[in-house]
Motif scaffolding. Structure first.
Motif, PDB file in Angstrom:
ATOM      1  N   THR A  56       0.855  -1.188   0.000  1.00 47.93           N
ATOM      2  CA  THR A  56       0.000   0.000   0.000  1.00 47.93           C
ATOM      3  C   THR A  56       0.888   1.235   0.000  1.00 47.93           C
ATOM      4  O   THR A  56       1.717   1.409   0.905  1.00 47.93           O
ATOM      5  N   ASN A  79      -1.923 -11.350 -11.606  1.00 48.46           N
ATOM      6  CA  ASN A  79      -2.743 -11.353 -10.387  1.00 48.46           C
ATOM      7  C   ASN A  79      -3.461 -12.691 -10.260  1.00 48.46           C
ATOM      8  O   ASN A  79      -4.593 -12.762  -9.788  1.00 48.46           O
ATOM      9  N   GLN A  84      -8.392  -9.819  -4.911  1.00 48.38           N
ATOM     10  CA  GLN A  84      -9.116  -8.627  -5.340  1.00 48.38           C
ATOM     11  C   GLN A  84      -8.427  -8.096  -6.597  1.00 48.38           C
ATOM     12  O   GLN A  84      -7.281  -8.451  -6.884  1.00 48.38           O
ATOM     13  N   PRO A  85      -9.114  -7.273  -7.387  1.00 49.70           N
ATOM     14  CA  PRO A  85      -8.457  -6.666  -8.548  1.00 49.70           C
ATOM     15  C   PRO A  85      -7.203  -5.891  -8.114  1.00 49.70           C
ATOM     16  O   PRO A  85      -7.207  -5.206  -7.090  1.00 49.70           O
ATOM     17  N   ARG A  87      -4.601  -2.993  -8.624  1.00 48.21           N
ATOM     18  CA  ARG A  87      -4.436  -1.687  -9.239  1.00 48.21           C
ATOM     19  C   ARG A  87      -2.961  -1.315  -9.233  1.00 48.21           C
ATOM     20  O   ARG A  87      -2.360  -1.065  -8.180  1.00 48.21           O
ATOM     21  N   THR A  89      -0.467   1.471 -10.139  1.00 44.17           N
ATOM     22  CA  THR A  89      -0.488   2.903 -10.431  1.00 44.17           C
ATOM     23  C   THR A  89       0.467   3.257 -11.550  1.00 44.17           C
ATOM     24  O   THR A  89       0.181   4.136 -12.374  1.00 44.17           O
ATOM     25  N   SER A 117      -1.465   3.462 -15.793  1.00 49.73           N
ATOM     26  CA  SER A 117      -2.087   2.659 -14.746  1.00 49.73           C
ATOM     27  C   SER A 117      -2.951   1.572 -15.364  1.00 49.73           C
ATOM     28  O   SER A 117      -3.456   1.719 -16.477  1.00 49.73           O
ATOM     29  N   VAL A 118      -3.122   0.495 -14.601  1.00 48.87           N
ATOM     30  CA  VAL A 118      -3.937  -0.610 -15.099  1.00 48.87           C
ATOM     31  C   VAL A 118      -4.498  -1.369 -13.906  1.00 48.87           C
ATOM     32  O   VAL A 118      -3.897  -1.388 -12.821  1.00 48.87           O
ATOM     33  N   THR A 119      -5.638  -1.986 -14.115  1.00 46.00           N
ATOM     34  CA  THR A 119      -6.230  -2.869 -13.109  1.00 46.00           C
ATOM     35  C   THR A 119      -6.250  -4.278 -13.671  1.00 46.00           C
ATOM     36  O   THR A 119      -6.774  -4.513 -14.770  1.00 46.00           O
ATOM     37  N   PHE A 147       2.381   0.857  -6.234  1.00 44.19           N
ATOM     38  CA  PHE A 147       1.005   0.542  -5.863  1.00 44.19           C
ATOM     39  C   PHE A 147       0.527   1.600  -4.866  1.00 44.19           C
ATOM     40  O   PHE A 147       0.880   1.555  -3.685  1.00 44.19           O
ATOM     41  N   ASP A 149      -2.682   2.103  -4.051  1.00 43.85           N
ATOM     42  CA  ASP A 149      -3.810   1.544  -3.305  1.00 43.85           C
ATOM     43  C   ASP A 149      -3.450   0.170  -2.752  1.00 43.85           C
ATOM     44  O   ASP A 149      -2.561  -0.508  -3.287  1.00 43.85           O
ATOM     45  N   THR A 151      -3.056  -3.567  -2.291  1.00 41.82           N
ATOM     46  CA  THR A 151      -3.101  -4.632  -3.291  1.00 41.82           C
ATOM     47  C   THR A 151      -3.811  -5.881  -2.808  1.00 41.82           C
ATOM     48  O   THR A 151      -4.261  -6.693  -3.620  1.00 41.82           O
TER      49      THR A 151
END
Length: 427
Positions: A56, A79, A84-85, A87, A89, A117-119, A147, A149, A151
């Motif tokens: 984070t 992933n 969870q997805p 994100r 950055t 950025s990509v999810t 990252f 947010d 992860t």
């Protein structure tokens, strides 16, 4: 019946193409890859890792050595085992300096569908856009992920035998190492692979190049800790696939080598700590690599030696028969041949004196499996490690000069022997 090699004989024609086709100017070959698995806590023998908590507001800087060169590259981000997805950055790639440093002027941003950025959905893998970046065989690259947010738990490879760096904040564009000073791990996180395409820089690298876009293909080393390199010197790139890559480069062969071994991996049983069973992950981790031409298989040690171990949090270890292990090897061969991919088998090395593995029942199964592999299960060639690594004074034990210290794993010299014999098999 495959040729049994102590001096190997498999010829891999220069025009052979794997599932991804020949690697020409517009095609890609894997230059580095790893076998990924579920997040697990650190332990006394593998050391701490960051996979359970994830990241984070942090940057993660990872260093890899590519096995073949090109004029452009791309990075694969996974992933697969996230909850969870994911994100991302932003990310960068550059030529490695000492430690966490990046050579000045070499940092390039990575984009995904032309965005920084990509999810990444749960269970998915994404590939970056191509980056114009000249890289030679055996060069080291530094990939930095940021990252912002949380992860969640991280898809990773625990046994990296490497140094990965973590820093607070967005450090992806900083070439210096100061921010990454004290927080390190020995694993890789989210990084599934680095692919290359096009001719390497003129005169680049230890294999040399005249700038032409010569044929390039990938050899995948598939297996457990004997492939992953447990027992070799950390940070020295002395796993057998590393030494195989060096031999191929020195011989002028434009063959990439990628290592998808996982410590503790089994051919026939899944583990939350040691990855999906080999017969399942082979299709993705080996046959799914870009530009794959050949696969080298060394697996079954943990199925046999660990059979009957209690579940200590990493899944059951069922007792297996020789016939079941051999059938698993046949399944790998059939899968490779369906895609026109050459496959080299390796017999299971001796383990006398290895704690837990060395029992009369296990030794009998190992002997029967190796006898069946020698008799032929469809491999295009077979390197007989059982005989090559055996102590002349006791054929059930490793030669002392190849023993990493636990009677089971191989030191740098043992890895070098495997690399030598597999290199001969691939000529």
């Amino acid at each position: 019946m495959a040729a049994i090699v102590t001096a190997a004989v498999l010829a891999v024609p220069s025009g052979t193409a794997g599932a991804a086709g020949p690697a020409g100017a517009g095609d890609w070959s894997a230059a580095w890859a790893t076998g990924l698995h579920h997040p697990v806590p650190g332990n006394d023998w593998d050391g701490p890792n960051w996979s359970v908590d994830g990241f984070t507001g942090e940057s993660v800087r990872q260093v890899v050595r590519v096995s073949t060169g090109g004029s452009q590259l791309r990075v694969r981000l996974s992933n697969r085992y996230g909850t969870q997805p994911l994100r991302l950055t932003g990310a960068t790639v550059g030529s490695s300096g000492p430690g966490a440093a990046v050579r000045p002027g070499t940092l390039r941003p990575l984009t995904f569908r032309h965005r920084p950025s990509v999810t990444v959905p749960v269970g998915a893998e994404l590939v970056s856009d191509p980056v114009r970046f000249g890289v030679a065989a055996l060069d080291r690259l530094t990939v930095t992920f940021y990252f912002a947010d949380p992860t969640g738990p991280a898809t990773f490879h625990q046994g990296g035998l490497t140094t990965t760096y973590r820093a607070t904040g967005d450090r992806r564009s900083e070439p210096g190492a100061d921010a990454f000073g004290g927080d390190t791990s020995h694993s890789w996180y989210y990084l599934a692979g680095v692919d290359v395409s096009g001719p390497p820089p003129r005169g680049a690298g230890r294999g040399g190049s005249d700038g032409r876009d010569a044929a390039r293909d990938t050899v995948v080393a598939f297996g457990d800790s004997l492939t992953d390199g447990y027992g070799s010197t950390p940070g020295a790139d002395n796993r057998y696939p590393d030494q195989l890559a060096e031999r191929l480069v020195a011989g002028g062969h434009r063959l990439g080598v990628v290592n998808v071994g996982i410590n503790g991996n089994k051919l026939l049983a899944d583990s939350p700590c040691y990855g999906e069973r080999g017969v399942t992950r082979f299709h993705r981790d080996a046959l799914g690599q870009p530009g794959v031409r050949a696969v080298v298989v060394l697996i079954g040690t943990n199925d046999i030696g660990g059979g009957g171990f209690p579940d200590f949090g990493c899944g059951a270890s069922p007792v297996v028969t020789a016939a079941e292990v051999v059938d698993g090897h046949r399944a790998l061969v059939r899968a490779a041949h369906r895609q026109g991919i050459q496959v080299v088998g390796l017999t299971i090395p001796p383990w006398k004196g290895a704690f837990g593995y060395d029992t009369p029942a296990n030794e009998a199964v190992r002997d029967r499996v190796n006898d069946s592999l020698r008799a032929g299960v469809g491999y295009d060639a077979l390197v007989d490690l059982d005989r090559l690594l055996a102590d002349p004074a006791d054929s059930d034990a490793l030669r002392p000069e190849f023993d990493a210290g636990d009677r089971l794993h191989l030191n740098d010299a043992g890895a070098e022997l495997i690399a030598t014999e597999v290199a001969r098999a691939l000529r």
